[in-house]
Write a protein that holds these residues in place. Sequence first.
Motif, mmCIF file in Angstrom:
data_model
loop_
_atom_site.group_PDB
_atom_site.id
_atom_site.type_symbol
_atom_site.label_atom_id
_atom_site.label_comp_id
_atom_site.label_asym_id
_atom_site.label_seq_id
_atom_site.Cartn_x
_atom_site.Cartn_y
_atom_site.Cartn_z
ATOM 1 N N ILE A 60 0.846 -1.199 0.000
ATOM 2 C CA ILE A 60 0.000 0.000 0.000
ATOM 3 C C ILE A 60 0.880 1.248 0.000
ATOM 4 O O ILE A 60 0.638 2.193 -0.751
ATOM 5 N N MET B 49 -5.583 2.318 2.976
ATOM 6 C CA MET B 49 -5.367 2.509 1.548
ATOM 7 C C MET B 49 -6.117 3.735 1.032
ATOM 8 O O MET B 49 -5.617 4.463 0.177
ATOM 9 N N LEU C 57 -3.316 5.918 -0.586
ATOM 10 C CA LEU C 57 -3.385 5.897 -2.051
ATOM 11 C C LEU C 57 -4.341 6.977 -2.563
ATOM 12 O O LEU C 57 -4.027 7.703 -3.504
ATOM 13 N N GLN D 26 -7.436 1.602 -6.197
ATOM 14 C CA GLN D 26 -7.712 0.799 -5.007
ATOM 15 C C GLN D 26 -8.517 -0.452 -5.380
ATOM 16 O O GLN D 26 -8.294 -1.525 -4.839
#
Lengths: 101, 212
Positions: free
Chosen positions: A7, B29, B33, B39
């Motif tokens: 991640i 995440m 992100l 994702q």
Amino acid sequence: MSVWLLIVLCGVVTFAIRLSFIAAEGTFTFPPGFRRLLTFVPVATLTALVIPDLLMPQGTLWLAWDNARLTAGLAAIAIAAITRSVLWTLVGGFVVLWIGS
Amino acid sequence: MLVGVIPFGMIYGALALSQGLNPAAALAMSTILFAGSAQFLFCQLFGVGAPGLVIVAEVGLLNLRHALYSAALAPQIVHLPWRWKLALAYLLTDEAYATIARREASGAVSSLHWRWFYLGAGLGLWGSWQLSTAVGVLLGARLPADWPLDFALPLTFIAIVVPLIRNRTLLAVAAVSGCVALLLAGLPFKLGLLVAALAGMTIGWRLAGSLR
């Protein structure tokens, strides 16, 4: 590789891409050919992901109206062209998928 | 704008759990992100046990389009301090870019307030994404396993791509990458995606070059 490291790596790559031109502006110029190549990135990457999902939902080519993902995808293309709305494309696509399956 | 993000975030949260991510990683995440479609791709690849490098490469390729948004934004924020540049780069998503592009086309924002408008839009999207992801993670365990949540990804991509195909060159790019992706669909971990996207970009580059 642990999921956390993955991640973070994906996050770093994504942030670097988002920062690229913002950080370079005024000090560094990307080659004009690179800019031109970039204009095709969204269509090339997103289409390459979508087409197999619609035409090969079970791993082999399935060109028929009873392929619910294909009919739902075609409906979504029409809805996106008319409304240009992510929400309505999602709603319409899922409704057609639900009717067809 | 926000309305489209919320169902997508909820679907992401539920999908992440169904593909074997733990709730903490699914939520982290969204913060680290902060890119919905990447994702989704991450979860799908993670779910089928793809190698880490493949996941990073494909997420990077999928997010390469953000360089285009970065290039569009760069001249307008070149004079801002670095803390602004870093914050605005972090908030740069498809939706944020669409919001600025639309507002700019209407000419409604003065250059003085522009950064605050963009920051506000970005933070609104960010907050909605974090919250809707959390709701999806909470509800995810209770959703029936046979709901086709993964179909949200192609539908969202269709919504982004269709308005982008404005000329024959871009139509050719779509046709080539779609066909190559079909031919290589048998490769594991969606590796055909890398080749197909490069093929489409090359065709576009060549066609645009020969026209000029």
